[in-house]
Write a protein that holds these residues in place. Structure first.
Motif, PDB file in Angstrom:
ATOM      1  N   HIS A  72       0.943  -1.196  -0.204  1.00  0.00           N
ATOM      2  CA  HIS A  72      -0.001  -0.015  -0.092  1.00  0.00           C
ATOM      3  C   HIS A  72       0.833   1.179   0.064  1.00  0.00           C
ATOM      4  CE1 HIS A  72       0.660  -1.362   4.117  1.00  0.00           C
ATOM      5  NE2 HIS A  72       0.586   0.172   4.623  1.00  0.00           N
ATOM      6  N   GLY A 119       0.236  -5.715  -2.319  1.00  0.00           N
ATOM      7  CA  GLY A 119      -1.300  -5.327  -1.929  1.00  0.00           C
ATOM      8  C   GLY A 119      -1.877  -6.089  -0.853  1.00  0.00           C
ATOM      9  N   PRO A 120      -2.180  -7.312  -1.063  1.00  0.00           N
ATOM     10  CA  PRO A 120      -2.693  -8.070   0.233  1.00  0.00           C
ATOM     11  C   PRO A 120      -1.634  -8.168   0.927  1.00  0.00           C
ATOM     12  CG  PRO A 120      -3.134  -9.192  -2.286  1.00  0.00           C
ATOM     13  CD  PRO A 120      -2.068  -7.931  -2.627  1.00  0.00           C
ATOM     14  N   GLU A 152       1.191  -5.911   9.501  1.00  0.00           N
ATOM     15  CA  GLU A 152       1.269  -7.207   8.332  1.00  0.00           C
ATOM     16  C   GLU A 152       1.622  -8.711   9.074  1.00  0.00           C
ATOM     17  OE1 GLU A 152       3.860  -6.365   5.165  1.00  0.00           O
ATOM     18  OE2 GLU A 152       2.924  -8.256   3.987  1.00  0.00           O
ATOM     19  N   ASP A 178       8.930  -2.842   9.291  1.00  0.00           N
ATOM     20  CA  ASP A 178       8.567  -1.200   9.792  1.00  0.00           C
ATOM     21  C   ASP A 178       7.832  -1.199  10.781  1.00  0.00           C
ATOM     22  OD1 ASP A 178       7.678   1.207   9.746  1.00  0.00           O
ATOM     23  OD2 ASP A 178       7.039   1.471   7.263  1.00  0.00           O
ATOM     24  N   LEU A 182       1.587   0.896  14.585  1.00  0.00           N
ATOM     25  CA  LEU A 182       0.139   1.370  14.178  1.00  0.00           C
ATOM     26  C   LEU A 182      -0.118   0.452  12.826  1.00  0.00           C
ATOM     27  CD1 LEU A 182       0.092   5.105  14.149  1.00  0.00           C
ATOM     28  CD2 LEU A 182      -0.976   3.659  15.754  1.00  0.00           C
ATOM     29  N   GLN A 183      -1.434  -0.027  12.774  1.00  0.00           N
ATOM     30  CA  GLN A 183      -1.727  -0.512  11.548  1.00  0.00           C
ATOM     31  C   GLN A 183      -3.087   0.162  11.104  1.00  0.00           C
ATOM     32  OE1 GLN A 183      -2.407  -4.364  14.176  1.00  0.00           O
ATOM     33  NE2 GLN A 183      -4.093  -4.443  12.661  1.00  0.00           N
ATOM     34  N   GLN A 184      -3.966  -0.346  10.265  1.00  0.00           N
ATOM     35  CA  GLN A 184      -5.040   0.621   9.655  1.00  0.00           C
ATOM     36  C   GLN A 184      -5.961   1.309  10.550  1.00  0.00           C
ATOM     37  OE1 GLN A 184      -6.984  -0.576   5.983  1.00  0.00           O
ATOM     38  NE2 GLN A 184      -8.540  -0.919   7.250  1.00  0.00           N
TER      39      GLN A 184
ATOM     40  N   MET B   1      -8.248   4.966   1.361  1.00  0.00           N
ATOM     41  CA  MET B   1      -8.766   4.010   0.545  1.00  0.00           C
ATOM     42  C   MET B   1      -9.340   4.950  -0.525  1.00  0.00           C
ATOM     43  SD  MET B   1      -8.509   0.585   1.459  1.00  0.00           S
ATOM     44  CE  MET B   1      -7.581   0.063   2.503  1.00  0.00           C
ATOM     45  N   ILE B  61      -4.715  -8.479  11.206  1.00  0.00           N
ATOM     46  CA  ILE B  61      -4.744  -8.670   9.887  1.00  0.00           C
ATOM     47  C   ILE B  61      -4.473 -10.019   9.171  1.00  0.00           C
ATOM     48  CG2 ILE B  61      -3.746  -7.798   7.576  1.00  0.00           C
ATOM     49  CD1 ILE B  61      -2.717  -5.352   9.239  1.00  0.00           C
ATOM     50  N   GLU B  63      -6.877 -13.283   7.656  1.00  0.00           N
ATOM     51  CA  GLU B  63      -8.321 -13.468   7.185  1.00  0.00           C
ATOM     52  C   GLU B  63      -8.534 -14.957   7.509  1.00  0.00           C
ATOM     53  OE1 GLU B  63      -6.082 -11.700   5.707  1.00  0.00           O
ATOM     54  OE2 GLU B  63      -7.158  -9.756   6.123  1.00  0.00           O
ATOM     55  N   PHE B  88     -10.441  -9.847   0.291  1.00  0.00           N
ATOM     56  CA  PHE B  88      -9.484 -10.651   1.504  1.00  0.00           C
ATOM     57  C   PHE B  88     -10.341 -11.743   2.111  1.00  0.00           C
ATOM     58  CE2 PHE B  88      -7.593  -6.165   1.743  1.00  0.00           C
ATOM     59  CZ  PHE B  88      -6.773  -6.271   0.564  1.00  0.00           C
ATOM     60  N   ARG B  92      -8.539 -14.621   0.391  1.00  0.00           N
ATOM     61  CA  ARG B  92      -7.426 -14.943   1.357  1.00  0.00           C
ATOM     62  C   ARG B  92      -8.076 -16.328   2.201  1.00  0.00           C
ATOM     63  NH1 ARG B  92      -3.288 -12.495   2.265  1.00  0.00           N
ATOM     64  NH2 ARG B  92      -1.600 -13.124   3.634  1.00  0.00           N
ATOM     65  N   HIS B 126      -7.149  -5.536  -4.643  1.00  0.00           N
ATOM     66  CA  HIS B 126      -8.314  -5.082  -3.666  1.00  0.00           C
ATOM     67  C   HIS B 126      -9.867  -5.012  -4.429  1.00  0.00           C
ATOM     68  CE1 HIS B 126      -4.786  -3.732  -1.497  1.00  0.00           C
ATOM     69  NE2 HIS B 126      -5.685  -3.290  -0.442  1.00  0.00           N
TER      70      HIS B 126
HETATM   71  C1  LIG Z   1      -4.683  -9.449   3.421  1.00  0.00           C
HETATM   72  C2  LIG Z   1      -5.034  -7.919   3.622  1.00  0.00           C
HETATM   73  N1  LIG Z   1      -5.770  -7.636   4.530  1.00  0.00           N
HETATM   74  C3  LIG Z   1      -6.135  -6.483   4.726  1.00  0.00           C
HETATM   75  C4  LIG Z   1      -5.606  -5.355   4.059  1.00  0.00           C
HETATM   76  C5  LIG Z   1      -6.058  -3.815   4.466  1.00  0.00           C
HETATM   77  N2  LIG Z   1      -5.018  -3.270   4.736  1.00  0.00           N
HETATM   78  C6  LIG Z   1      -3.979  -2.383   4.101  1.00  0.00           C
HETATM   79  S1  LIG Z   1      -2.827  -1.723   4.885  1.00  0.00           S
HETATM   80  C7  LIG Z   1      -3.576  -2.307   6.376  1.00  0.00           C
HETATM   81  C8  LIG Z   1      -2.811  -1.958   7.571  1.00  0.00           C
HETATM   82  C9  LIG Z   1      -1.497  -2.439   7.448  1.00  0.00           C
HETATM   83  O1  LIG Z   1      -0.639  -2.082   8.635  1.00  0.00           O
HETATM   84  P1  LIG Z   1       0.885  -2.342   8.943  1.00  0.00           P
HETATM   85  O2  LIG Z   1       1.354  -3.654   8.128  1.00  0.00           O
HETATM   86  O3  LIG Z   1       1.444  -2.030  10.064  1.00  0.00           O
HETATM   87  O4  LIG Z   1       1.487  -1.188   7.718  1.00  0.00           O
HETATM   88  P2  LIG Z   1       2.117   0.258   7.938  1.00  0.00           P
HETATM   89  O5  LIG Z   1       1.582   0.894   9.445  1.00  0.00           O
HETATM   90  O6  LIG Z   1       3.477   0.260   7.567  1.00  0.00           O
HETATM   91  O7  LIG Z   1       1.183   1.213   6.687  1.00  0.00           O
HETATM   92  C10 LIG Z   1      -4.671  -3.093   6.163  1.00  0.00           C
HETATM   93  C11 LIG Z   1      -5.494  -3.750   7.217  1.00  0.00           C
HETATM   94  C12 LIG Z   1      -4.693  -5.659   3.150  1.00  0.00           C
HETATM   95  N3  LIG Z   1      -4.221  -5.006   2.297  1.00  0.00           N
HETATM   96  N4  LIG Z   1      -4.452  -7.073   3.018  1.00  0.00           N
END
Ligand SMILES: Cc1ncc(C[n+]2csc(CCOP(=O)(O)OP(=O)(O)O)c2C)c(N)n1
Ligand SMILES: [Mg+2]
Lengths: 273, 319
Positions: A72, A119-120, A152, A178, A182-184, B1, B61, B63, B88, B92, B126
Motif C-alpha cells: 500500500h 497489496g494483499p 502485516e 517497519d 500502528l496498523q489501519q 482508500m 490482519i 483472514e 480478502f 484469502r 483489492h
Molecule cells: C490481506 C490484507 N488484509 C487487509 C488489508 C487492508 N490493509 C491495508 S494496509 C493495512 C494496515 C497495515 O498495517 P501495517 O502492516 O502496520 O502497515 P503500515 O503501518 O506500515 O502502513 C490493512 C489492514 C490488506 N491490504 N491485505
C-alpha cells in the motif's frame, strides 16, 4: 568520511521522496502517506546505500532484490524506483490516474524494478523466500530484502516463510519490519500484539536486531554485508514513526490512508525541508 | 482508500444499513458477535464496537484465522458476522470458507464489504470480482448481493434468523432505493422490478439501478423489458429463469463481477440446460486497468448505455 557522504546522499533522496510522494497523494487524493513516511528512510538506505542493481537492466541475474511487501505504501516505492533511475519523473504525475502504470498497488508487469505484485498483506515474505532459495540453488550471492509492515506480521503466511527461512539457514535473506506500532485502525499492541518481536524471530532461527528506522547511519550499519554470513537469515526490526516528518501526521492512525487538503499540503511542504 | 463517490440525493452507502441493522440485532440477541480483520472502520462497525466491545473480535490482519474463528464461535453457540473487505474475505480465506463454513455447515454469516471494483484505483488486488465464481459452487452458502439499503437490511435480518452459512456481498458505492410496489424480501427468489415480454434484464447488487435506467429507455422505444433483481445467486431462482427464457426469449445479465462464473455464468448454465435462449453477459473481463470506480464502470461498459447495446444484441440474436 565516505560514510558521512553516503548518509547525506541518502538523506537528500529521502527528503525528495517524502516531498514527491506527498505531492502524488495530494494530487490523487488517494494513497497511504503514513506508511510511506515510516518506510522512506529504510527504502532510501537500501537503494542508495546498500543494494547492487542496474536500472538499465532490471532483469540482471545477480541483482539484489527488494520486495515491497507492504504494497500500500506506493508513494515510497514509486519515488524510490524513480530516483533509482528505473523510469522518468513524469510517470509519477500519473499516480492512480486512468490507465496509469502507477496503480494503487505495485504491478511488476507495469513497472520496471518491481519484483512482484503486492497489496494483499503477507505476500512478500514467501516470494522473497523463493527468490533466496533460487539463489541458493544456482549459487548466486545476491541479497534479497523484504520490507513488511508490523501489522502485516499478523498474517500467518509470514511465519510460515520465517520458519522455512530459518530451517534452510538462508543468510542472504533480510527482512526489515517497519515497526511503526500502528496498523489501519489503531495500535498493533491494542489489536493483536506482536511484542516481543525479536524473540519470536530468534525462536524461528533468525538473527534479530533492533534499529532506529530513521537513523540512516544506523540503518547502513545493520544492513551492511558484514552483518550477514552468520548462518541465519537476518531480521531488522526498524523502530519507526508512522507519518514521520510531518508534525500533524506523526503517530496518527488516521493518516494511514488520510489525504491532505490544500492547507495541510502547504504546511507539510514547509516542514519537509 | 478509494475516495467516496460524490453523495447524490437519495443514494445510500449500503454499509450504513448493514451496520445499523447489526447493532439493532445485537441489542436483541446476545449471541450475535462481529469478527473483523483490522476492518472496524471499513465495515462501519465503530458504533457496534462502542456498544458491544466484548462482542467485537478483531483478530488483526489475519483472514484465515478470522474465518476459522467464525466457525469456532458458531460451534460455541454464537451467531458470528464475519466482516471484511470482500477481496480478502473471499480470496484469502477461501479454503476456510469451503472447509470450515460450507462443508462443516457452521452457522456463520460472511459479509463482504466494498466488493466488485469499489476500491477503484487500489487495483485488482483489492477488487473482488471473482467472489461469485468462488462461492457460488459452495452449496451450503446462500449468496446474496443486495441492490439497495432496504434489501441490505432485510438480508442481514434474514441471515441472523436463518440457521446456515450466508455470504452477503456489499459495496461502498452509494446506490438509490429501488421502487418496487409492496416489496417483500424473499431469499432465493428473483424480484420482478418490471414486468415485460420481449427481453429480460437480470442484475444484482450495484447494477440493478443501472439496468432500471436502461429498461426505461428501451421501454420508451416500445420494447417490453422485464427486469429481475436476482439478489440471491445461490440458490438460483430457476423458476424465474425458466419463465424469463420461455416468456421473453432473450436475456441480458449485468453484474459488478467477473464475466465468467458469476450471475451471467449461473444464468447461462441454467438456460443452456433447460431453455436455450440468447444470453448476453456484461461484467468485467478480468484484471482491470488503473482507474476510479466510475472510470472502470464506463471503461468496461457497465452503464445504461452498455446495457442497452447488449439488449439490442440479444434482441437481434432472438430473430
Ligand atoms: C490481506 C490484507 N488484509 C487487509 C488489508 C487492508 N490493509 C491495508 S494496509 C493495512 C494496515 C497495515 O498495517 P501495517 O502492516 O502496520 O502497515 P503500515 O503501518 O506500515 O502502513 C490493512 C489492514 C490488506 N491490504 N491485505
Ligand atoms: Mg504499521
Amino acid at each position: 568520511m565516505l560514510k558521512n557522504n553516503t548518509v547525506q546522499t541518502i538523506r537528500d533522496k529521502a527528503l525528495w521522496m517524502r516531498r514527491r510522494a506527498f505531492t502524488m497523494v495530494h494530487d490523487a487524493q488517494l494513497g497511504h502517506p503514513g506508511g510511506d513516511f515510516s518506510a522512506i528512510d529504510i527504502i532510501a538506505t537500501l537503494y542508495f546505500g546498500v543494494m547492487h542493481y542496474d536500472p538499465t537492466k532490471p532483469g540482471l541475474e545477480n541483482r539484489d532484490r527488494f520486495i515491497m511487501s507492504k504494497g500500500h505504501a506506493t508513494g515510497a516505492l514509486y519515488t524510490a524506483l524513480c530516483a533509482a533511475g528505473y523510469y522518468p519523473e513524469e510517470w509519477l504525475d500519473t499516480y492512480m490516474q486512468p490507465n496509469s502504470k502507477l496503480n494503487g498497488h505495485p504491478n511488476r508487469t507495469y513497472l520496471p524494478g518491481v519484483e512482484t505484485n503486492t497489496g494483499p498483506l503477507g505476500h512478500g515474505m514467501p516470494v522473497a523466500l523463493g527468490i533466496a532459495i533460487a539463489a541458493q540453488i544456482s549459487g548466486q550471492d545476491h541479497r534479497t530484502f523484504v520490507l513488511t509492515g508490523d501489522g502485516e506480521l499478523q498474517e500467518g503466511s509470514n511465519w510460515e516463510a520465517a520458519m522455512t527461512a530459518g530451517h534452510r539457514k538462508l543468510e542472504t535473506l533480510t527482512l526489515i519490519v517497519d515497526r511503526n506500532r500502528l496498523q489501519q485502525g489503531m495500535g498493533t499492541e491494542d489489536t493483536n500484539g506482536l511484542d516481543p518481536l525479536d524473540e519470536k524471530f530468534r525462536a524461528f532461527g533468525w538473527e534479530a536486531v533492533m534499529v532506529d528506522g530513521h537513523d540512516i547511519g544506523a540503518l547502513l550499519d545493520v544492513l551492511a554485508p558484514a552483518r550477514i554470513g552468520k548462518g541465519r537469515p537476518l531480521c531488522v526490526i526498524a523502530n519507526t514513526v508512522k507519518g514521520k516528518g510531518v508534525s500533524f501526521m506523526e503517530n496518527k492512525a488516521s493518516w494511514h490512508h488520510g489525504v491532505p487538503n490544500a492547507e495541510q499540503y502547504r504546511i507539510a511542504l514547509e516542514e519537509l525541508v | 482508500m478509494a475516495a467516496p463517490a460524490p453523495q447524490q440525493e437519495g443514494f445510500h452507502d449500503c454499509r450504513d444499513a448493514w451496520a445499523r441493522t447489526l447493532e439493532d440485532l445485537a441489542a436483541r440477541d446476545p449471541r450475535i458477535v462481529a469478527v473483523v480483520n483490522d476492518s472496524v472502520g471499513s465495515s462501519k462497525l465503530g458504533g457496534f464496537q462502542k456498544t458491544f466491545p466484548e462482542r467485537l473480535v478483531n483478530v488483526g490482519i489475519a483472514e484465515q484465522n478470522m474465518v476459522g474463528v467464525g466457525a469456532g464461535l458458531a460451534n460455541g453457540g454464537k451467531i458470528p458476522f464475519v466482516s471484511a473487505a470482500s477481496c480478502f474475505l473471499s480470496g484469502r480465506a477461501l479454503e476456510q470458507i469451503k472447509a470450515d463454513i460450507a462443508y462443516a455447515r457452521f452457522n456463520v454469516k460472511l459479509v463482504g464489504q466494498s466488493s466488485g471494483v469499489a476500491y477503484g484505483e487500489l487495483g485488482p488486488t483489492h477488487h473482488s470480482i471473482e467472489d461469485f465464481a468462488w462461492l457460488r459452487p459452495l452449496d451450503a452458502i446462500t449468496v446474496i448481493a443486495p441492490a439497495d439499503a432496504w434489501e441490505t437490511e432485510q438480508a442481514v435480518r434474514w441471515a441472523a434468523a436463518h440457521d446456515g452459512p450466508v455470504y452477503i456481498r456489499l459495496s461502498r458505492m452509494p446506490v438509490p432505493d429501488l421502487t418496487v410496489k409492496d416489496r417483500v424480501f424473499r431469499p432465493g427468489k428473483a424480484e420482478m422490478v418490471l414486468a415485460g415480454s420481449d427481453l429480460t434484464l437480470i442484475a444484482c447488487g450495484t447494477t440493478v439501478h443501472l439496468a432500471a435506467q436502461a429498461a426505461a429507455t428501451l421501454r420508451a422505444e416500445g420494447i417490453s423489458v422485464r427486469l429481475l433483481n436476482m439478489a440471491t445467486l445461490n440458490p438460483l431462482d430457476e423458476e424465474a429463469l425458466a419463465a424469463a427464457a420461455s416468456q421473453t426469449g432473450a436475456i441480458v445479465t449485468v453484474e459488478e463481477a467477473h464475466i465468467r462464473g458469476g450471475l451471467g455464468g449461473a444464468v447461462a448454465e441454467f438456460t443452456a440446460g433447460h431453455h436455450p435462449v440468447p444470453v448476453e453477459r456484461l461484467g468485467f473481463p478480468g484484471f482491470v486497468v488503473t482507474g476510479s470506480v466510475n472510470f472502470l464502470f464506463e471503461h468496461y461498459g457497465i452503464t445504461p448505455h452498455g446495457i442497452i447495446a447488449a439488449a439490442r444484441r440479444a434482441l437481434a440474436r432472438k430473430q
